[in-house]
Design a protein around this motif. Structure first.
Motif, short mmCIF file in Angstrom:
data_model
loop_
_atom_site.label_atom_id
_atom_site.label_comp_id
_atom_site.label_asym_id
_atom_site.label_seq_id
_atom_site.Cartn_x
_atom_site.Cartn_y
_atom_site.Cartn_z
N ALA A 199 84.38 21.05 25.92
CA ALA A 199 84.85 21.30 24.55
C ALA A 199 83.75 21.09 23.52
CB ALA A 199 86.05 20.41 24.24
N GLY A 200 82.52 20.88 23.98
CA GLY A 200 81.40 20.70 23.06
C GLY A 200 81.27 19.31 22.49
N GLN A 201 81.95 18.33 23.10
CA GLN A 201 81.93 16.96 22.61
C GLN A 201 81.15 16.06 23.57
OE1 GLN A 201 83.57 15.86 19.67
NE2 GLN A 201 83.95 18.05 19.30
N VAL A 202 80.61 14.98 23.04
CA VAL A 202 79.86 14.01 23.85
C VAL A 202 80.73 12.78 24.07
CG1 VAL A 202 77.85 12.52 24.01
CG2 VAL A 202 77.64 14.78 22.97
N ARG A 203 80.98 12.49 25.34
CA ARG A 203 81.68 11.27 25.73
C ARG A 203 81.14 10.83 27.08
NH1 ARG A 203 86.95 9.85 28.30
NH2 ARG A 203 87.74 7.94 27.34
N ALA A 204 80.69 9.60 27.16
CA ALA A 204 80.18 9.04 28.41
C ALA A 204 80.83 7.68 28.61
CB ALA A 204 78.66 8.90 28.38
N CYS A 205 81.26 7.41 29.83
CA CYS A 205 81.92 6.14 30.14
C CYS A 205 81.02 5.31 31.04
CB CYS A 205 83.27 6.37 30.78
SG CYS A 205 84.44 7.22 29.67
N VAL A 206 80.95 4.01 30.75
CA VAL A 206 80.02 3.12 31.43
C VAL A 206 80.75 1.84 31.83
CG1 VAL A 206 79.22 2.19 29.22
CG2 VAL A 206 77.79 1.91 31.25
N ASN A 207 80.39 1.31 33.00
CA ASN A 207 80.98 0.06 33.47
C ASN A 207 80.13 -1.13 33.06
OD1 ASN A 207 83.23 1.14 34.84
ND2 ASN A 207 81.97 1.65 36.61
N GLU A 208 80.79 -2.23 32.70
CA GLU A 208 80.14 -3.52 32.51
C GLU A 208 80.58 -4.40 33.67
OE1 GLU A 208 80.12 -5.22 28.45
OE2 GLU A 208 81.48 -3.57 27.99
N THR A 209 79.63 -4.94 34.44
CA THR A 209 79.99 -5.64 35.66
C THR A 209 80.75 -6.93 35.41
OG1 THR A 209 78.14 -4.74 36.88
CG2 THR A 209 79.08 -6.73 37.73
N GLY A 210 80.32 -7.74 34.46
CA GLY A 210 80.93 -9.04 34.28
C GLY A 210 80.47 -10.02 35.35
N ASN A 211 81.24 -11.10 35.53
CA ASN A 211 80.86 -12.18 36.43
C ASN A 211 82.15 -12.81 36.96
OD1 ASN A 211 79.95 -14.52 37.68
ND2 ASN A 211 78.46 -15.00 36.08
N GLU A 212 82.58 -12.34 38.13
CA GLU A 212 83.91 -12.72 38.62
C GLU A 212 84.01 -14.17 39.07
OE1 GLU A 212 87.01 -11.63 42.25
OE2 GLU A 212 85.09 -10.60 42.12
N ASP A 213 83.24 -14.55 40.07
CA ASP A 213 83.48 -15.84 40.71
C ASP A 213 83.09 -17.02 39.84
OD1 ASP A 213 84.35 -17.42 42.83
OD2 ASP A 213 82.34 -17.58 43.68
N GLU A 214 81.98 -16.93 39.12
CA GLU A 214 81.52 -18.06 38.32
C GLU A 214 82.27 -18.20 37.00
OE1 GLU A 214 76.92 -18.83 39.17
OE2 GLU A 214 77.30 -16.81 38.40
N ALA A 215 82.79 -17.10 36.47
CA ALA A 215 83.35 -17.18 35.12
C ALA A 215 84.70 -16.49 34.96
CB ALA A 215 82.37 -16.57 34.11
#
Length: 471
Positions: free
Chosen positions: A321-337
């Motif tokens: 559709a001529g639009q810019v959209r990009a999706c990105v993952n942030e890993t985080g920190n499961e076991d420690e936090a």
């Protein structure tokens, strides 16, 4: 992806979730859900992560048993003897005619860095050796391959490289200290792109005109921000339908300008920093135009830091559709936090406005993290359905959950409800190995074949699978 190889405890505790339950970032109304029928194109989704630890002998003899799939999916083993740390890949020569997978090996400079695997036969060859932690790979609209190194910023940090004619480039060696390529066949087909900058490359998305979005895979540290999002705007964007280039000097990556994202719009943008993680913002020019240290620029320019931003992919529906959209993952920190990580999406207006920096960039939450969907790493947009495949790379032996295999999740796009989040995710695959995780998944143009690697698994090799049966 950068995850340590650790010895995991033998105790296994199942992750409790309702059978067939959707993890809902938002809840679609009943009429909308009924109209969608089978929105994921998958039946028999999995209620739980795997609690099985497959033995090495069995996995070597039957590598397909490394994974359990949703009922309607099935797999073909393309190659079960790739390097253990084989990561992201791009289909060649196109998504509509995929014959090879060009893959990074996230390892040391003395190991193969870039591989070429024939999908029909599984035959694999080394294109390039000498990279440090090669991770992201993308195919460009002008007929080249770009790869990045996930190895930090600074003068020895990760770089972006460009390759033309990957089928006739074999056994080349990179000298990272000089940026020169030699030996093998086709060394002249490779070049460094210093104008794009140095950082830990993982998530990259390239538009047909050469506009590049990318993320620095970096975590916050003692008050310093995490990894920022960047945009490279070429001095000479490619025209629509321009076709393949014949020389690397014709690439839009030959010269351009880098911008970093700073979120915040209050009183002209004074509310940047901690607390402003979503919303609108602005692209801040990076002053250095020759080999800039983008990790260093993040703090110096007060750019918005994310918690280890990993892989990203373009929204094909928006781009059409001529639009810019990009999706990105942030890993985080499961076991420690118990910081589960999350998926966010960046919008930047129309392609034309994004190219001239006339748009107002915006970041919004797409898939919130949870004990079920945790430490997301790779991300793959599925054409046709418009769904997203989120790959987990979590701490599979955690104090809270015990052992839980890493999963693939199919996440819906946002529907007509009032938020901007995914309308729900279902588990479509899980790894039967406490060491293993899915990585680098990429769909063909039909959206019916997902080529994905199981890395860090008990066999000691990277295993390339072709998962089909998607409807």
């Amino acid at each position: 992806m950068k995850r340590p190889l650790t010895v995991l405890a033998a105790a296994m505790v199942a992750l409790t979730a309702g059978a067939g339950a959707m993890f809902a970032g938002s809840v679609p109304d009943r009429a909308e859900a009924a109209d969608r029928g089978n929105p994921h194109g998958v039946t028999g989704d999995l209620a739980h992560s795997s609690t099985r630890a497959i033995g090495k002998a069995e996995a070597l003899a039957h590598p397909e048993r490394l994974v359990t799939l949703a009922k309607s999916l099935h797999t073909r083993v393309v190659n079960a003897r790739l390097p253990l740390t084989t990561d992201q890949g791009a289909l060649w020569p196109s998504d509509s005619d995929p014959r090879w997978l060009i893959s990074c090996n996230e390892s040391d400079p003395d190991k193969p860095g870039l591989l070429r695997t024939e999908l029909a036969t599984g035959r694999s060859q080394t294109i390039l050796t000498g990279t440090e932690s090669c991770d992201p790979v993308r195919r460009t609209a002008w007929g080249t391959i770009i790869i990045g190194e996930e190895t930090g910023g600074g003068p020895e940090g990760g770089r972006l490289y460009e390759l033309i004619d990957p089928l006739h480039t074999t056994g080349v060696t990179l000298d990272r200290s000089t940026g020169r390529f030699s030996g093998g066949i086709g060394a002249a087909n490779l070049t460094v792109r210093p104008g794009v900058g140095r950082m830990s490359y993982e998530g990259i998305s390239v538009l047909p005109n050469g506009l590049l979005y990318y993320a620095d895979e970096n975590r916050p540290d003692k008050g310093a921000p995490g990894g920022a999002l960047f945009k490279f705007v070429p001095d000479k964007p490619r025209a629509a339908g321009a076709g393949p280039i014949h020389r690397l000097s014709e690439s839009p990556f030959a010269s351009g300008r880098v911008y970093g994202l700073r979120l915040g719009r209050y009183e002209g943008g004074r509310d940047y920093g901690q607390g402003t993680q979503t919303g609108q913002g602005a692209w801040i020019p990076v002053p250095d135009r020759t080999d800039p240290d983008l990790t260093g620029a993040t703090a110096a320019l007060h750019l918005t830091g994310l918690y280890r931003p990993e892989d990203m992919d373009l929204d094909g529906t928006a781009l059409a559709a001529g639009q810019v959209r990009a999706c990105v993952n942030e890993t985080g920190n499961e076991d420690e936090a118990q910081n589960w990580g999350e998926s966010v999406c960046l919008t930047d207006g129309t392609v034309a406005a994004a190219t001239t920096n006339a748009a107002i960039p915006q970041v919004q939450l797409f898939v919130p993290g949870s004990p079920a969907v945790n430490m997301p790493d790779n991300m793959a947009f599925r054409p046709g359905r418009g769904t997203w495949i989120v790959h987990e790379d979590g701490d599979t032996e955690s104090d809270l959950q015990g052992f839980h295999g890493n999963d693939l999740w199919s996440c819906l796009p946002d529907g007509s409800d009032p938020d901007l989040q995914s309308d729900g995710c279902v588990r479509v695959a899980t790894v039967n190995d406490p060491m293993g995780s899915f990585t680098g998944g990429v769909f063909d143009a039909t959206g019916r074949h997902l080529y994905v690697i199981v890395q860090y698994n008990v066999t000691g090799y990277g295993v390339l699978l072709d998962i089909s049966g998607w409807k």
